[in-house]
Design an enzyme around this catalytic site. Structure first.
Site, mmCIF file in Angstrom:
data_model
loop_
_atom_site.group_PDB
_atom_site.id
_atom_site.type_symbol
_atom_site.label_atom_id
_atom_site.label_comp_id
_atom_site.label_asym_id
_atom_site.label_seq_id
_atom_site.Cartn_x
_atom_site.Cartn_y
_atom_site.Cartn_z
ATOM 1 N N ASP A 51 -11.115 3.271 4.089
ATOM 2 C CA ASP A 51 -11.565 1.879 3.998
ATOM 3 C C ASP A 51 -13.095 1.799 3.945
ATOM 4 O O ASP A 51 -13.656 0.762 3.598
ATOM 5 C CB ASP A 51 -11.078 1.090 5.234
ATOM 6 C CG ASP A 51 -9.970 0.104 4.886
ATOM 7 O OD1 ASP A 51 -9.794 -0.205 3.688
ATOM 8 O OD2 ASP A 51 -9.289 -0.354 5.820
ATOM 9 N N LYS A 106 0.847 -1.202 0.000
ATOM 10 C CA LYS A 106 0.000 0.000 0.000
ATOM 11 C C LYS A 106 0.884 1.254 0.000
ATOM 12 O O LYS A 106 0.642 2.201 -0.748
ATOM 13 C CB LYS A 106 -0.925 0.003 1.227
ATOM 14 C CG LYS A 106 -2.111 -0.941 1.073
ATOM 15 C CD LYS A 106 -2.893 -1.153 2.362
ATOM 16 C CE LYS A 106 -3.968 -2.229 2.148
ATOM 17 N NZ LYS A 106 -4.643 -2.654 3.373
ATOM 18 N N GLN A 156 -4.821 -1.158 9.540
ATOM 19 C CA GLN A 156 -4.782 -2.503 8.955
ATOM 20 C C GLN A 156 -5.447 -3.521 9.896
ATOM 21 O O GLN A 156 -5.121 -3.577 11.080
ATOM 22 C CB GLN A 156 -3.309 -2.887 8.695
ATOM 23 C CG GLN A 156 -3.123 -4.213 7.997
ATOM 24 C CD GLN A 156 -3.645 -4.219 6.569
ATOM 25 O OE1 GLN A 156 -3.471 -3.257 5.816
ATOM 26 N NE2 GLN A 156 -4.316 -5.302 6.173
#
Ligand code: NAD
Length: 297
Positions: free
Chosen positions: A126, A59, A103
């Site tokens: 997200d 990422k 994460q």
């Protein structure tokens, strides 16, 4: 199905689509930079999970490749939740940070919902914050979870208007299945959501013009469940002795489907590209600019 039967499905090249998307995002980032705005994404990793470390590294690399600022914050596995919440507060307050991604999974002693809901919804790239979930469900401007957003882009590219299509989503997770169903509904598909307690899955599958498989079981969906000509999106990533495979039995399904995503090289690359798309969208909104075209549902 014999080995000599020709494959009928068009492979959906998510890798190429994602590369094209990232190139477009890089162009938009350059235009923003010319106006003095540099989009920035902060990724937070708690603990040492090897798969998470790989995801976080890639990422970061792709964020920098499109010209955005990238920050990686690491906390030890046994960090108190209060330390993570304090870090999120700092990132929320930092105007150079446009996107925050924590994460998952988090260590067991942490409350995942409390952590996600501590992120400023405007920076929640997200799309897991309860406000963004509600906005998506009610048709309002939201940050949309990256994997289903990527699947939607591939489906629209292949099929155009999804209105009236029978869509079957297999899986009801908050990360993939549920937001996927919401996005398909929003595009006026007729949506069925199947899950572990569904009793007539092959039958439901045979009626579907669109199948999105997000189950987490290797080669679970068989070719003789697929309606001829259907579009099959395989979200699954399963590690087997024979390498990475999806939730769909690709070899048998590819003889029946009209189009199908391979694993790897299908949905996977779209997920990170959509994370960058969401970061760009969040940056545009934070600066009072219109949403970049084609990156939001
Ligand atoms: P999850 O474990 O949270 O959810 C799996 C879902 O499958 C559940 O809702 C469950 O009800 C359903 N299910 C289980 N057994 C079933 C059965 N026999 N019949 C019908 N439904 C059944 O998983 P998830 O986070 O949604 O991920 C699903 C898969 O997608 C995994 O393989 C994961 O690795 C992969 N994934 C890929 C990406 C990507 O970028 N490509 C992103 C996220 C997840």
């Amino acid at each position: 199905m014999t080995a000599t039967t020709p494959m009928t499905a068009t492979p959906i090249d998510g890798k190429a689509f994602a590369a094209h998307l990232r190139a477009r995002i890089a162009t938009e980032v350059a235009a923003m930079k010319a106006r003095g705005i540099t989009p920035g994404l902060a990724v937070v990793l708690v603990g040492e999970d090897p798969a998470s470390q790989v995801y976080v590294r890639s990422k970061g690399r792709m964020t920098r490749e499109v010209g955005m600022n990238s920050w990686e914050h690491r906390l030890p596995t046994d960090a108190p939740q209060a330390d993570l919440l304090a870090l999120i507060d700092r990132l929320n307050a930092d105007p150079s940070v446009n996107g925050i991604l924590v994460q998952l999974p988090l260590p067991r002693h942490m409350d995942e919902s409390a952590v996600i809901n501590a992120i400023d919804p405007a920076k929640d790239v997200d799309g897991f914050h309860i406000l963004n979930v509600g906005r998506l469900a009610t048709g309002q401007k939201a940050m949309v979870p990256c994997t289903p957003l990527g699947c939607l882009m591939l489906l629209r590219d292949r099929l155009g208007d999804l209105g009236g299509k029978n869509a079957l989503v297999i899986g009801r997770s908050n990360i993939v299945g549920k937001p996927m169903a919401q996005l398909l509904l929003r595009d006026s598909a007729t949506v069925t959501v199947a899950h572990s307690r569904t009793t007539n899955l092959p039958e439901l599958c045979r009626q579907a013009d669109i199948v999105v498989a997000a189950v987490g079981r290797a080669q679970f969906v068989k070719g003789d469940w697929i309606k001829p000509g259907a579009t099959v999106i395989d979200v699954g990533i399963n590690r087997t002795d024979g390498g990475l495979v999806g939730d769909v039995d690709f070899d048998s399904a590819a003889h029946v489907a009209g189009a199908i995503t391979p694993v790897p090289g299908g949905v996977g690359p779209m997920t990170i590209a959509c994370l960058l798309a969401n970061t760009l969208t969040a940056t545009a909104r934070a600066n009072g600019l219109p949403d970049p075209e084609g990156l939001t549902p």
